[in-house]
Design a protein around this motif. Structure first.
Motif, PDB file in Angstrom:
ATOM      1  N   SER A   6      -2.667   3.178 -17.186  1.00 50.92           N
ATOM      2  CA  SER A   6      -3.947   2.544 -16.877  1.00 50.92           C
ATOM      3  C   SER A   6      -3.756   1.077 -16.543  1.00 50.92           C
ATOM      4  CB  SER A   6      -4.894   2.661 -18.073  1.00 50.92           C
ATOM      5  OG  SER A   6      -5.175   4.006 -18.353  1.00 50.92           O
ATOM      6  N   ALA A   7      -4.699   0.532 -15.806  1.00 49.74           N
ATOM      7  CA  ALA A   7      -4.728  -0.887 -15.475  1.00 49.74           C
ATOM      8  C   ALA A   7      -6.151  -1.377 -15.643  1.00 49.74           C
ATOM      9  CB  ALA A   7      -4.259  -1.103 -14.044  1.00 49.74           C
ATOM     10  N   THR A   8      -6.292  -2.606 -16.117  1.00 43.84           N
ATOM     11  CA  THR A   8      -7.603  -3.195 -16.353  1.00 43.84           C
ATOM     12  C   THR A   8      -7.610  -4.633 -15.851  1.00 43.84           C
ATOM     13  OG1 THR A   8      -7.838  -1.855 -18.346  1.00 43.84           O
ATOM     14  CG2 THR A   8      -9.336  -3.703 -18.124  1.00 43.84           C
ATOM     15  N   ALA A   9      -8.722  -5.056 -15.283  1.00 43.57           N
ATOM     16  CA  ALA A   9      -8.858  -6.444 -14.832  1.00 43.57           C
ATOM     17  C   ALA A   9     -10.291  -6.913 -15.048  1.00 43.57           C
ATOM     18  CB  ALA A   9      -8.498  -6.566 -13.359  1.00 43.57           C
ATOM     19  N   THR A  10     -10.426  -8.135 -15.526  1.00 41.72           N
ATOM     20  CA  THR A  10     -11.714  -8.810 -15.615  1.00 41.72           C
ATOM     21  C   THR A  10     -11.724  -9.866 -14.518  1.00 41.72           C
ATOM     22  OG1 THR A  10     -11.752  -8.471 -18.005  1.00 41.72           O
ATOM     23  CG2 THR A  10     -13.268 -10.107 -17.117  1.00 41.72           C
ATOM     24  N   VAL A  11     -12.727  -9.819 -13.658  1.00 43.20           N
ATOM     25  CA  VAL A  11     -12.770 -10.715 -12.498  1.00 43.20           C
ATOM     26  C   VAL A  11     -14.165 -11.292 -12.317  1.00 43.20           C
ATOM     27  CG1 VAL A  11     -10.931  -9.470 -11.285  1.00 43.20           C
ATOM     28  CG2 VAL A  11     -13.307  -8.883 -10.848  1.00 43.20           C
ATOM     29  N   VAL A  12     -14.215 -12.420 -11.629  1.00 48.18           N
ATOM     30  CA  VAL A  12     -15.494 -12.979 -11.179  1.00 48.18           C
ATOM     31  C   VAL A  12     -15.630 -12.610  -9.712  1.00 48.18           C
ATOM     32  CG1 VAL A  12     -16.819 -15.079 -10.728  1.00 48.18           C
ATOM     33  CG2 VAL A  12     -15.461 -14.893 -12.822  1.00 48.18           C
ATOM     34  N   LEU A  13     -16.711 -11.919  -9.395  1.00 52.19           N
ATOM     35  CA  LEU A  13     -17.018 -11.576  -8.005  1.00 52.19           C
ATOM     36  C   LEU A  13     -18.309 -12.268  -7.615  1.00 52.19           C
ATOM     37  CD1 LEU A  13     -16.361  -7.720  -7.845  1.00 52.19           C
ATOM     38  CD2 LEU A  13     -14.862  -9.549  -7.076  1.00 52.19           C
ATOM     39  N   LYS A  14     -18.315 -12.831  -6.415  1.00 47.73           N
ATOM     40  CA  LYS A  14     -19.545 -13.365  -5.868  1.00 47.73           C
ATOM     41  C   LYS A  14     -20.334 -12.228  -5.241  1.00 47.73           C
ATOM     42  CE  LYS A  14     -17.586 -17.885  -4.962  1.00 47.73           C
ATOM     43  NZ  LYS A  14     -17.164 -18.847  -3.938  1.00 47.73           N
ATOM     44  N   GLN A  15     -21.618 -12.413  -5.112  1.00 42.91           N
ATOM     45  CA  GLN A  15     -22.465 -11.391  -4.505  1.00 42.91           C
ATOM     46  C   GLN A  15     -21.881 -10.972  -3.156  1.00 42.91           C
ATOM     47  OE1 GLN A  15     -26.539 -12.563  -3.831  1.00 42.91           O
ATOM     48  NE2 GLN A  15     -27.213 -10.442  -3.688  1.00 42.91           N
ATOM     49  N   ASN A  16     -21.799  -9.680  -2.944  1.00 43.29           N
ATOM     50  CA  ASN A  16     -21.293  -9.029  -1.730  1.00 43.29           C
ATOM     51  C   ASN A  16     -19.772  -9.051  -1.580  1.00 43.29           C
ATOM     52  OD1 ASN A  16     -23.846  -8.174  -0.832  1.00 43.29           O
ATOM     53  ND2 ASN A  16     -24.244 -10.225  -0.034  1.00 43.29           N
ATOM     54  N   GLU A  17     -19.031  -9.621  -2.531  1.00 40.82           N
ATOM     55  CA  GLU A  17     -17.583  -9.472  -2.486  1.00 40.82           C
ATOM     56  C   GLU A  17     -17.239  -8.038  -2.845  1.00 40.82           C
ATOM     57  OE1 GLU A  17     -14.988 -13.389  -3.188  1.00 40.82           O
ATOM     58  OE2 GLU A  17     -16.040 -12.740  -4.995  1.00 40.82           O
ATOM     59  N   ARG A  18     -16.114  -7.569  -2.307  1.00 34.24           N
ATOM     60  CA  ARG A  18     -15.718  -6.178  -2.501  1.00 34.24           C
ATOM     61  C   ARG A  18     -14.390  -6.104  -3.244  1.00 34.24           C
ATOM     62  NH1 ARG A  18     -14.935  -3.864   2.932  1.00 34.24           N
ATOM     63  NH2 ARG A  18     -13.789  -5.793   3.160  1.00 34.24           N
ATOM     64  N   LEU A  19     -14.230  -5.053  -4.042  1.00 30.99           N
ATOM     65  CA  LEU A  19     -13.000  -4.807  -4.775  1.00 30.99           C
ATOM     66  C   LEU A  19     -12.645  -3.336  -4.637  1.00 30.99           C
ATOM     67  CD1 LEU A  19     -11.770  -6.173  -8.086  1.00 30.99           C
ATOM     68  CD2 LEU A  19     -11.873  -3.694  -7.838  1.00 30.99           C
ATOM     69  N   TRP A  20     -11.327  -3.062  -4.498  1.00 26.42           N
ATOM     70  CA  TRP A  20     -10.853  -1.684  -4.404  1.00 26.42           C
ATOM     71  C   TRP A  20      -9.440  -1.599  -4.958  1.00 26.42           C
ATOM     72  CZ3 TRP A  20     -11.849  -4.689  -0.061  1.00 26.42           C
ATOM     73  CH2 TRP A  20     -10.736  -5.088   0.682  1.00 26.42           C
ATOM     74  N   VAL A  21      -8.964  -0.372  -5.124  1.00 28.76           N
ATOM     75  CA  VAL A  21      -7.580  -0.104  -5.509  1.00 28.76           C
ATOM     76  C   VAL A  21      -6.827   0.239  -4.231  1.00 28.76           C
ATOM     77  CG1 VAL A  21      -6.025   1.345  -6.856  1.00 28.76           C
ATOM     78  CG2 VAL A  21      -8.296   0.797  -7.762  1.00 28.76           C
ATOM     79  N   GLU A  22      -5.692  -0.420  -4.025  1.00 29.18           N
ATOM     80  CA  GLU A  22      -4.921  -0.237  -2.796  1.00 29.18           C
ATOM     81  C   GLU A  22      -3.484   0.158  -3.119  1.00 29.18           C
ATOM     82  OE1 GLU A  22      -3.384  -3.507   0.262  1.00 29.18           O
ATOM     83  OE2 GLU A  22      -5.557  -3.157   0.406  1.00 29.18           O
ATOM     84  N   CYS A  23      -2.944   1.062  -2.340  1.00 27.41           N
ATOM     85  CA  CYS A  23      -1.534   1.427  -2.449  1.00 27.41           C
ATOM     86  C   CYS A  23      -0.706   0.311  -1.829  1.00 27.41           C
ATOM     87  CB  CYS A  23      -1.275   2.742  -1.714  1.00 27.41           C
ATOM     88  SG  CYS A  23       0.462   3.229  -1.675  1.00 27.41           S
ATOM     89  N   THR A  24       0.251  -0.235  -2.586  1.00 28.77           N
ATOM     90  CA  THR A  24       1.121  -1.278  -2.044  1.00 28.77           C
ATOM     91  C   THR A  24       2.520  -0.756  -1.734  1.00 28.77           C
ATOM     92  OG1 THR A  24       1.734  -2.041  -4.260  1.00 28.77           O
ATOM     93  CG2 THR A  24      -0.144  -3.133  -3.200  1.00 28.77           C
ATOM     94  N   TYR A  25       2.845   0.444  -2.239  1.00 24.89           N
ATOM     95  CA  TYR A  25       4.137   1.056  -1.934  1.00 24.89           C
ATOM     96  C   TYR A  25       4.136   2.494  -2.441  1.00 24.89           C
ATOM     97  CZ  TYR A  25       9.040   2.380  -2.250  1.00 24.89           C
ATOM     98  OH  TYR A  25      10.224   3.044  -2.123  1.00 24.89           O
ATOM     99  N   THR A  26       4.744   3.365  -1.676  1.00 20.61           N
ATOM    100  CA  THR A  26       5.040   4.713  -2.143  1.00 20.61           C
ATOM    101  C   THR A  26       6.247   5.220  -1.367  1.00 20.61           C
ATOM    102  OG1 THR A  26       4.175   6.931  -2.581  1.00 20.61           O
ATOM    103  CG2 THR A  26       3.440   5.871  -0.565  1.00 20.61           C
ATOM    104  N   ASP A  27       7.084   5.975  -2.035  1.00 24.49           N
ATOM    105  CA  ASP A  27       8.285   6.457  -1.356  1.00 24.49           C
ATOM    106  C   ASP A  27       8.276   7.964  -1.130  1.00 24.49           C
ATOM    107  OD1 ASP A  27       8.712   7.441  -3.881  1.00 24.49           O
ATOM    108  OD2 ASP A  27      10.690   6.576  -4.146  1.00 24.49           O
ATOM    109  N   THR A  28       7.151   8.591  -1.363  1.00 26.92           N
ATOM    110  CA  THR A  28       7.119  10.041  -1.277  1.00 26.92           C
ATOM    111  C   THR A  28       5.714  10.541  -0.974  1.00 26.92           C
ATOM    112  OG1 THR A  28       7.710  12.070  -2.430  1.00 26.92           O
ATOM    113  CG2 THR A  28       6.732  10.324  -3.749  1.00 26.92           C
ATOM    114  N   ASP A  29       5.618  11.794  -0.662  1.00 27.27           N
ATOM    115  CA  ASP A  29       4.317  12.432  -0.462  1.00 27.27           C
ATOM    116  C   ASP A  29       3.817  13.016  -1.772  1.00 27.27           C
ATOM    117  OD1 ASP A  29       4.405  11.889   2.240  1.00 27.27           O
ATOM    118  OD2 ASP A  29       5.321  13.808   2.743  1.00 27.27           O
ATOM    119  N   ASP A  30       2.534  13.279  -1.817  1.00 32.45           N
ATOM    120  CA  ASP A  30       1.925  14.010  -2.922  1.00 32.45           C
ATOM    121  C   ASP A  30       2.258  13.387  -4.284  1.00 32.45           C
ATOM    122  OD1 ASP A  30       0.184  15.965  -3.670  1.00 32.45           O
ATOM    123  OD2 ASP A  30       1.717  17.506  -3.876  1.00 32.45           O
ATOM    124  N   VAL A  31       1.799  12.167  -4.483  1.00 25.34           N
ATOM    125  CA  VAL A  31       2.112  11.376  -5.670  1.00 25.34           C
ATOM    126  C   VAL A  31       1.272  11.795  -6.879  1.00 25.34           C
ATOM    127  CG1 VAL A  31       2.060   9.031  -6.634  1.00 25.34           C
ATOM    128  CG2 VAL A  31       2.778   9.393  -4.273  1.00 25.34           C
TER     129      VAL A  31
END
Length: 145
Positions: A95-120
């Motif tokens: 698991s990963a957790t983050a507490t952040v300050v977002l301004k109205q209409n800012e967006r947040l998502w989870v992004e893949c930064t690396y993978t070496d294989t299919d079907d993870v």
């Protein structure tokens, strides 16, 4: 004058693409709830309806011998938290957790930064494991710079 915080919270599961590529948004398509409708389950993106302090968490279950890395990203610019999952001997969840300050209409998502294989990712199994992404407004901020 007292202004109450709006209720903004979501929890979604079921990763759409089990074989993500670098730079891809991880879409959790099945919201258990989406109070305030700030999470877009089609795009995998949370948009802050108000400026405030938010708490986000994600839980990933991967197949053995799979290596993948991820980040919580704010508007394509800031990587709030980065992580890596790898397990040689068996299935693994983390698991990963983050507490952040977002301004109205800012967006947040989870992004893949690396993978070496299919079907993870493992398919969701309600008895033993489930990939999830969740977030909630902790406190609204007024007059935040």
């Amino acid at each position: 004058m007292f202004i109450s915080d709006p209720v903004i919270a979501f929890n979604a599961h079921t990763i759409v693409d089990k074989s993500p590529t670098q730079g891809q948004v991880i879409v959790f398509s099945n919201p258990l709830y989406n109070i305030g409708s700030a999470y877009d389950s089609g795009a995998g993106i949370f948009t802050a309806p108000v400026t405030g302090v938010y708490l986000f968490s994600a839980h990933f279950c991967i197949k053995n011998t799979q290596d993948w890395r991820y980040a919580f990203v704010i508007d394509s610019e800031m990587k709030v938290i980065k992580g890596r999952n790898y397990e040689a001997d068996g299935y693994a969840c983390s698991s990963a957790t983050a507490t952040v300050v977002l301004k109205q209409n800012e967006r947040l998502w989870v992004e893949c930064t690396y993978t070496d294989t299919d079907d993870v990712f493992l398919n969701d199994d309600s008895t033993y494991y489930r990939n999830t992404f969740s977030g909630a407004l902790l406190h609204r901020l007024l007059n935040y710079p």
